[in-house]
Structures are given as C-alpha cells and as structure tokens.
Enzyme design. Sequence first.
Site, PDB file in Angstrom:
ATOM      1  N   ASP A 105      -5.426  -4.614  -3.165  1.00 57.25           N
ATOM      2  CA  ASP A 105      -4.962  -5.964  -3.458  1.00 57.25           C
ATOM      3  C   ASP A 105      -6.188  -6.861  -3.695  1.00 57.25           C
ATOM      4  O   ASP A 105      -7.037  -6.542  -4.508  1.00 57.25           O
ATOM      5  CB  ASP A 105      -4.055  -6.432  -2.300  1.00 57.25           C
ATOM      6  CG  ASP A 105      -3.432  -7.788  -2.489  1.00 57.25           C
ATOM      7  OD1 ASP A 105      -2.415  -7.887  -3.190  1.00 57.25           O
ATOM      8  OD2 ASP A 105      -3.959  -8.756  -1.908  1.00 57.25           O
ATOM      9  N   HIS A 287       3.991  -2.017  -2.737  1.00 58.32           N
ATOM     10  CA  HIS A 287       2.665  -2.631  -2.845  1.00 58.32           C
ATOM     11  C   HIS A 287       1.703  -2.204  -1.733  1.00 58.32           C
ATOM     12  O   HIS A 287       0.505  -2.088  -1.956  1.00 58.32           O
ATOM     13  CB  HIS A 287       2.806  -4.154  -2.820  1.00 58.32           C
ATOM     14  CG  HIS A 287       1.503  -4.884  -2.937  1.00 58.32           C
ATOM     15  ND1 HIS A 287       0.740  -4.836  -4.090  1.00 58.32           N
ATOM     16  CD2 HIS A 287       0.815  -5.653  -2.052  1.00 58.32           C
ATOM     17  CE1 HIS A 287      -0.361  -5.564  -3.905  1.00 58.32           C
ATOM     18  NE2 HIS A 287      -0.332  -6.068  -2.694  1.00 58.32           N
TER      19      HIS A 287
END
Length: 309
Positions: A105, A287
Amino acid sequence: MTYPTEFPEPTLVPVNGVELEVFEAGAGHPIVLCHGWPEHAYSWRHQVPALVAAGYHVIVPNQRGYGNSSCPTEVTDYDIEHLTGDLVALLDHYGYEDATFVGHDWGAMVVWGLALLHPHRVNNIINLSLPYIERGEKPWIESMEQFLGGDYYFVHFNRQPGVADAVFDANTPQFLRNLFRKNEHPSTPQPGMAFINLAHSPTPLGDPLMPEADLAVFISAFTTTGFTPSVNWYRNLDRNWHHLAAANPVLPHPTLMLHGTRDAIPPSETLTDSVPNATVITLDSGHWIQQEQPAQTTQAILEWLAQQD
C-alpha cells in the site's frame, strides 16, 4: 504493548531527525518491510519468522507518524524526501549499503520513491497492492480530482484537511474493525467520502481479517497517535510529484509485484514500461494481502528471492 502473535521487541532508532520504532530479527541479507495505511509494523507478523528462518536480517519500522515512532507536526515533514530519507538513514544505522525493500500500500509508494531517489540503496523491490504510478503531466491530486471527484479520499484528505482525521479519531475502533475485512461482496458505492462512511457504519461487511487480539494492536496504536500524522502522507502527493521531477522514471531493479484479485486497486497494464524486470504474481486476496493470505504471500516472496541469489 504485548503482541498476541510472536513479534520482535521494538527499539527506538534515531534517523533523519526523528526516531523510528523498529522491530528486527535474524541475521544475514537485510530486508526492510514497509507497512501501508492505516497499518503498523505488526502487519508483517506472519512474514517475519519465515524470512528469519531463510537467513535474512528482517527490519520492520513503524514509519514516521505511526506507532511509537516520531509524529512531526508539519505536513511537509511527511513528503517523499523525508520518508525515503528515513529508510536511507535506517540502512546507515545498521551499516548496510543496500537492502531488499518490501512495501504494501503506502509502503509500496515509499519503496517506489526510494528506488527513484536513491536507486543504489535498493537491490530488490517487492511491492504489494500498489503498482508503480507513472508521474504524468499533472500533479497527482489535480489529476485525481479531475477524474475521480472531490469525494475521492486522496482528494478529500487534501482539499478538506482535518475533516476525515477527526471522524477517524472519534470512531477509531469501529473504523478499523470495519476496514480490516475480507470476503466482502461487491456493493454499490454510496455518495460521499467512502472512508468517512466506513467510520460511521455500525455494521461491518464480510469477515474479520484478523482476531480481535491482533486488531487491538492497531486500535491501540491509532488511539495513541490519532490519524493526522499518517493522513499527512497523502497531503504531500503533489509535493512528491515535484520532488520526483528529476528522477529517472525507469527502475531497472529486479522487482516482484503482488496483487490481490479482489483488491480495489487494479494491476498496472504498463508496469514493465517503467519496471522492465518486474515479475507479477496474483493471489486470491483482497487489499490486505500479507495478512489475508499470509502463507501464500510468504511463499511467493521466498521463492522469488531464491531466484535472485
């Protein structure tokens, strides 16, 4: 802080005008694991033991603005020059010329930036979720505002500073419990700013990503720091665009890119234009790849690293 899953004891390391809370273990080739938002070094808890067993010196910082690391008050103290400077200084602290860097991320964004600004300090890149983002002709927030609108969270964080932070701070346990989920069914986007909606939602979707005892580590950390320091990373995106203007946009480093099939962030169709030595692996994940699919993530990393030796 007591960690429910075995994790190294932290040390405060002075670097680049701040102190970073660093968790390290093992000996051998250095590998630095860089967390994303809104995460913590503890998000790498599943990978650390296997990397140590494989002969790596594993270095896992809470980056500035997180955990017990320094939280400067100036927004500009969180730009890409400061964030990558912290990692360079961390290498200097341990006496390493270079290392393998792993990012998830926002951590991936910092690792890409590190390879652009300090290419000789990086020998291998392993990034999760966030592909290399080409610089483009317009600053990033300006482009996002044009194409994604003012409620898109990157834009909102910049154009309405402090608004989202206050909502996250007021609803920290609920926000993180709602955010760290897996096996969510696709739903129709609601009007407004998605993360603010998530912080206010009384009902989480999907399944918990982690046990409550692990989630408590993240809740405790953000209850202590608040969200403004970490959200300030987003508030430097256009400044970062300017900082990277002179960098060679092509990264020749051996690179592993891991994607989740159910991640809202799509893979890059042009990755190898800028990262010609990239290997792309897709996992059945959302994610939070290294926490949702820890064994598969660790296996992919170790197998790829073995091919680089």
